[in-house]
Scaffold this active site. Structure first.
Site: not given
Length: 471
Positions: A397-398
């Site tokens: 994700n990040d």
């Protein structure tokens, strides 16, 4: 009158030589650990060095009177080693790869706790000539012990986070108290009557400080915290080595401490943050100032996704912690092999802080027998991203969020990311639209060339494999 030259006994000479040889084994083992292909050999070299140091101590150690280790003490040591070795072997075989960060934290705790106990016992020893070294070992070992246990609890979902500015001031206060107590005792200002009370008070404050340091730290920073605590454990072991004047312990502790420190700094650089900011920033527990949805998501089914990746020339797989949680590394490797048979060039893009400990993705994929040559670091893969036909993001994700590049208001702004958004097509495998550790929206999910493939990563990859086989 000529001075009398007292030569050391044969046992002492052989013992010291054995310690130096054990330290050399540690160096060779550390060198082999730098590459996955030789990591197993590195572990064997390091284990051989430790075995040599233990055997030499049991057989050759002599006290001031020339006596060796009493038989009862030797039996207790051997029984303890046998019990702990058996327990360690069972744990290592049964632990799942998703729980490897917890296991590393637990091992850090045991190392720090052992060093703290050594310092605690040797403080009252009349033969101990270094009060300052002993106190430093007690403090660092205690912090590593309690901090690693909290890290274990947080990684295992048993301990929550405490995000409060009060914790920052409390940590600064406790650090000041610890420094004052160390100086007060080591300079001899404390009277002998209150010395034991001060030492136990220092132990208590240090244990509490390890707790308060780790509690505010969010999940995204756990790789940094684990490597930092690992360096603390090494430093504490080196202090124990100085207490006993043991070269093997000193050098082994220095190696671990130096390696952990270097790795910590590399992790911080990969996140574009300072270590101080990691310790007080509570990254992962804050909200973005300009968090917003950037458009409409577009879904894709397994059949269309399989067609897209099967008829591509270049596919890059970006694994994240979601891959580990789903235990999907083996089916992911199967998909990679299937695509290779179809003539697709498949690589894995590895972000330095992907997962929950340094190297988590590398270890996870190695378990699935993915060739190390296919694992490409972030800095190496990014320039080639515009030439990639499909990027397959699995549980990350990040580390692929473009907000790190184009949103100055984002808490991850400036953090180096894998530039998945520059590829021609992006397919994201996720359970749902949940946010990552940084608790911010991922703008990659809303871009025109991104398609979302929802579901459990393992089940979804199995569907992709079945669809690709039928093409």
């Amino acid at each position: 009158m000529l001075p009398i030259l007292i030569l050391p006994s044969t046992e002492v000479v052989v013992l010291e030589f054995s310690y130096m040889l054990a330290a050399l084994f540690f160096v060779v083992g550390l060198r082999f650990l730098s590459h996955p292909d030789t990591a197993r050999k590195g572990n064997l070299w390091a284990a051989a060095g430790m075995l040599l140091a233990i055997a030499a101590t049991l057989l050759l150690y002599r006290d001031g009177a020339g006596a060796g280790i009493p038989l009862l003490n030797a039996l207790v040591i051997l029984i303890t080693i046998a019990f702990a070795g058996a327990a360690g072997a069972i744990i290592a075989r049964k632990v799942k790869m998703t729980a490897m960060p917890q296991l590393v934290s637990f091992f850090n705790a045991t190392g720090g706790g052992a060093s703290a106990l050594v310092a605690l016992m040797e403080f009252s020893n009349p033969g101990n000539e270094s009060t300052l070294v002993t106190m430093i070992g007690l403090v660092i070992g205690s912090i590593a012990f309690s901090g690693s246990l909290i890290a274990y609890g947080k990684l295992d979902g048993k301990v929550g986070d405490i995000f409060s500015p009060f914790m920052t001031y409390l940590n600064i206060l406790m650090l000041a108290v610890i420094i004052f107590m160390v100086v007060f005792v080591s300079t001899g200002m404390a009277s002998p009557e209150i010395m034991p009370y001060l030492i136990y008070a220092l132990l208590a404050v240090s244990l509490l400080h390890g707790y308060t340091i780790v509690m505010p730290i969010g999940g995204a920073d756990m790789p940094v915290v684990i490597s930092l605590l690992n360096s603390f454990t090494g430093i504490a072991a080196a202090m124990a080595g100085f207490i006993y004047n043991n070269q093997a312990m000193i050098l082994g502790g220095i190696f671990v401490g130096a390696a952990g420190t270097i790795l910590t700094l590399l992790m911080c650089r990969a996140m574009n943050r300072s270590l101080f900011n990691v310790l007080i920033g509570s990254f992962g527990g804050q909200k973005a100032g300009a968090d917003r949805e950037a458009g409409t998501i577009k879904e894709v089914n397994a059949s269309d996704a399989a067609i897209l990746i099967s008829y591509s020339k270049k596919v890059v797989i970006i694994p994240g912690y979601g891959l580990a949680v789903a235990h999907a590394q083996h089916i992911c490797s199967e998909l990679e092999e299937l695509l290779e048979e179809k003539g697709v060039d498949v690589k894995y893009a590895i972000h330095p802080v992907a997962g929950r400990m340094p190297g988590h993705m590398n270890v996870l994929l190695a378990e699935a027998e993915v060739s190390y040559d296919k694992l490409v670091e972030m800095d190496e893969i990014n320039p080639d991203m515009p030439n990639v036909d499909v990027v397959l993001v699995i549980g990350a994700n990040d580390v692929v969020n473009p907000a790190a590049i184009d949103d100055p208001s984002s808490p991850i702004y400036g953090m180096p990311i894998i530039k998945a958004h520059e590829a021609k097509n992006v397919i994201v495998l996720k359970r749902g639209m949940g946010k990552g550790y940084a608790a911010i929206e991922n703008h990659l999910f809303y871009q025109d060339h991104t398609r979302m493939l929802f579901g459990n990563a393992k089940d979804t990859l199995q569907k992709l494999v079945m669809e690709a086989k039928n093409l």
